[in-house]
Design a protein around this motif. Structure first.
Motif, mmCIF file in Angstrom:
data_model
loop_
_atom_site.group_PDB
_atom_site.id
_atom_site.type_symbol
_atom_site.label_atom_id
_atom_site.label_comp_id
_atom_site.label_asym_id
_atom_site.label_seq_id
_atom_site.Cartn_x
_atom_site.Cartn_y
_atom_site.Cartn_z
ATOM 1 N N VAL A 41 0.867 -1.166 0.000
ATOM 2 C CA VAL A 41 0.000 0.000 0.000
ATOM 3 C C VAL A 41 0.909 1.222 0.000
ATOM 4 N N HIS A 42 0.632 2.173 -0.887
ATOM 5 C CA HIS A 42 1.416 3.399 -1.007
ATOM 6 C C HIS A 42 0.528 4.579 -0.629
ATOM 7 N N GLY A 43 1.057 5.528 0.114
ATOM 8 C CA GLY A 43 0.338 6.759 0.420
ATOM 9 C C GLY A 43 1.295 7.931 0.364
ATOM 10 N N SER A 48 1.055 17.821 -9.687
ATOM 11 C CA SER A 48 1.026 17.938 -11.135
ATOM 12 C C SER A 48 0.626 19.364 -11.492
ATOM 13 N N GLY A 49 1.571 20.121 -12.024
ATOM 14 C CA GLY A 49 1.300 21.536 -12.277
ATOM 15 C C GLY A 49 1.133 22.243 -10.942
ATOM 16 N N LEU A 50 0.044 22.942 -10.789
ATOM 17 C CA LEU A 50 -0.231 23.630 -9.520
ATOM 18 C C LEU A 50 -1.181 22.840 -8.639
ATOM 19 N N TYR A 51 -1.479 21.604 -9.003
ATOM 20 C CA TYR A 51 -2.484 20.831 -8.299
ATOM 21 C C TYR A 51 -1.858 19.674 -7.515
ATOM 22 N N PRO A 52 -1.762 19.798 -6.199
ATOM 23 C CA PRO A 52 -1.303 18.643 -5.419
ATOM 24 C C PRO A 52 -2.450 17.647 -5.262
ATOM 25 N N LEU A 53 -2.138 16.382 -5.432
ATOM 26 C CA LEU A 53 -3.130 15.320 -5.307
ATOM 27 C C LEU A 53 -2.642 14.305 -4.285
ATOM 28 N N TRP A 84 -5.570 5.877 -6.613
ATOM 29 C CA TRP A 84 -5.853 7.273 -6.940
ATOM 30 C C TRP A 84 -4.568 8.060 -6.927
ATOM 31 N N PRO A 85 -4.265 8.929 -7.837
ATOM 32 C CA PRO A 85 -5.060 9.364 -8.972
ATOM 33 C C PRO A 85 -4.935 8.451 -10.186
ATOM 34 N N ASP A 86 -3.975 7.562 -10.194
ATOM 35 C CA ASP A 86 -3.881 6.596 -11.304
ATOM 36 C C ASP A 86 -4.846 5.459 -11.025
ATOM 37 N N ALA A 164 4.248 17.850 -16.148
ATOM 38 C CA ALA A 164 5.366 17.405 -15.295
ATOM 39 C C ALA A 164 4.844 17.190 -13.881
ATOM 40 N N THR A 165 5.368 16.188 -13.228
ATOM 41 C CA THR A 165 4.906 15.863 -11.884
ATOM 42 C C THR A 165 6.076 15.449 -11.007
#
Length: 178
Positions: A41-43, A48-53, A84-86, A164-165
């Motif tokens: 499990v990854h967290g 990505s750009g100006l959007y942190p997810l 998420w997000p993939d 870019a991320t």
């Protein structure tokens, strides 16, 4: 007469046998190659750009472990992940592990993730904690990665939508060595 008997007894006595210490072999080390199956499990965070997810993934993988030297191994993992997000993708990890003790090893490795929305690669610092039989392993990993991420839905995917991320996450997993 007593002194003469003591000298004869000492001459006739066998010299003590000196034995070499047992080889330093830990459980399961008699085999050079091991296969394993596990889950992780990854967290973390993906920017990505100006959007942190928030990044949350689960992964099912198979591993091939090759003992290189006394207590060092090379691990190759191939996995399928979703989250998420993939929504889904595949991941390949290659890492080198050095045993600190019979039950704990630390390593350094790299990985690549490929999915319909992402293409990322990065570095990983894995820590492996083993059971006494070394068949059950707990994996802990700190990961940093970079690449590209597509923020539009899959039917509208185009190369010019890739952004870019940069990302970082912590991974926790379990492996059963076959």
């Amino acid at each position: 007469m007593g002194a003469l008997m003591l000298v004869i007894t000492m001459l006739a006595a066998e010299e003590p046998t000196v034995t070499a210490p047992a080889p330093d072999e830990w459980p399961q080390e008699h085999r050079r190659v091991h296969f394993g199956a596990g889950v992780r499990v990854h967290g973390g965070v993906l920017a990505s750009g100006l959007y942190p997810l928030y990044l949350l993934q689960t992964e099912v993988f198979g591993s091939l472990n090759i003992r290189l030297w006394a207590h060092e191994e090379l691990r190759v993992q191939l996995g399928f992940s979703g989250g998420w997000p993939d929504m889904w993708g595949g991941e390949t990890n290659v890492s080198f592990h050095h045993a600190l003790t019979e039950r704990v090893s630390i390593g350094f490795g790299g990985f690549a993730y490929l999915g319909p929305w992402s293409l990322r690669a990065g570095l990983e610092l894995p820590i492996v904690i083993r059971s006494s039989s070394r068949r059950h392993q707990l994996l802990l990993g700190i990961r940093l990665h970079t690449g590209v991420f597509n923020t539009v839905p899959l039917p509208a995917w185009q190369a010019n939508n890739q952004r870019a991320t940069a990302a970082g996450d912590v991974a926790v997993g379990y492996v059963f060595q076959l």
